[in-house]
Design a protein around this motif. Structure first.
Motif, PDB file in Angstrom:
ATOM      1  N   SER A  72      41.027  44.636  19.265  1.00  0.00           N
ATOM      2  CA  SER A  72      41.261  45.129  20.541  1.00  0.00           C
ATOM      3  C   SER A  72      40.473  44.730  21.680  1.00  0.00           C
ATOM      4  N   SER A  73      39.356  45.090  21.182  1.00  0.00           N
ATOM      5  CA  SER A  73      38.077  44.745  22.038  1.00  0.00           C
ATOM      6  C   SER A  73      37.859  43.170  22.540  1.00  0.00           C
ATOM      7  N   ARG A  74      38.723  42.465  21.622  1.00  0.00           N
ATOM      8  CA  ARG A  74      38.486  40.989  21.918  1.00  0.00           C
ATOM      9  C   ARG A  74      39.703  40.492  23.049  1.00  0.00           C
ATOM     10  N   GLY A  75      40.496  41.296  23.273  1.00  0.00           N
ATOM     11  CA  GLY A  75      41.243  40.965  24.500  1.00  0.00           C
ATOM     12  C   GLY A  75      42.629  40.317  24.143  1.00  0.00           C
ATOM     13  N   LYS A 133      40.359  48.477  16.486  1.00  0.00           N
ATOM     14  CA  LYS A 133      39.435  48.653  17.341  1.00  0.00           C
ATOM     15  C   LYS A 133      38.567  47.514  18.018  1.00  0.00           C
ATOM     16  N   ASN A 134      38.269  46.804  16.634  1.00  0.00           N
ATOM     17  CA  ASN A 134      37.301  45.707  16.693  1.00  0.00           C
ATOM     18  C   ASN A 134      38.164  44.620  17.324  1.00  0.00           C
ATOM     19  N   TYR A 149      39.494  50.722  11.783  1.00  0.00           N
ATOM     20  CA  TYR A 149      38.230  49.964  12.256  1.00  0.00           C
ATOM     21  C   TYR A 149      38.629  48.695  12.819  1.00  0.00           C
TER      22      TYR A 149
END
Ligand code: PRP
Length: 180
Positions: free
Chosen positions: A118-121, A115-116, A112
């Motif tokens: 990595s979505s923040r770049g 994923k969370n 979790y």
């Protein structure tokens, strides 16, 4: 506390040596970005002890940030559905982020989290886990740094708890079954 421990798996000295080795490996691996440094992220509460020692073993600029997460409902831990109780204090976009975990068990927490995050770049995202349990049903998580493989037993100490106790043991041991 000590009388509740059936067996010591990793002594204080062994942990210190291994954390030092991981810190040296990170220092080496991130030498190219030594100017900007790395962001260590841990999930409260257990991993804070490992992260505190790891930070001091890394010879680069290190920022430390924390998240708190909680599972939804009963037994939801194994469902992998989690809720953020406390988010990071800083932005991680464009930063080199290393997640410091104390233990990888089912792997759902990390799945979790990765994923969370990595979505923040972030510029990069890797995992340093002190312990990786040998379990059959473990999510496929790529850990760049693993301290020790450990058996699938009830272990406590060095951040790991049972009912919030034993986190302050300086070593990692197996809890006697009559205690839980
Ligand atoms: C532990 C540990 C990891 C997670 C690993 O935290 O710190 O974050 O469980 O388990 P998993 O791989 O099966 O997801 P816990 O939820 O016990 O909270 P704590 O750190 O406050 O003890």
């Amino acid at each position: 506390m000590h009388k509740d421990i059936a067996e010591i798996l990793f002594t204080e000295e062994e942990i210190a040596r291994r954390v030092g080795e991981i810190g040296s490996a990170i220092t080496r691996d991130y030498a190219d970005v030594a100017e900007e440094g790395v962001v260590l992220v841990s999930v409260l509460r257990g991993a804070a002890i490992f992260m505190a020692d790891l930070a001091r073993a890394i010879d680069l600029p290190v920022e430390m940030d924390y998240m708190a997460i909680s599972s939804y409902g009963n037994g939801a831990k194994s469902s992998g559905v989690v809720r953020i109780l406390k988010d990071l204090s800083s932005e991680i976009a464009g930063r080199h982020v290393i997640v410091a975990e104390d233990i990888l068990d089912s792997g759902l927490t990390l799945k979790y989290l990765l994923k969370n995050l990595s979505s923040r770049g972030p510029a990069s995202l890797t995992v340093a886990t002190l312990l990786r349990k040998r379990t059959l049903a473990q999510a496929d998580i790529d850990c760049a740094y693993v301290g020790f493989e450990c058996p699938d037993q009830f272990i406590v100490g060095y951040g790991l708890d049972f009912a919030e106790r034993y986190r302050n043991l300086p070593y990692i041991g197996v809890l006697k079954s009559e205690v839980y």
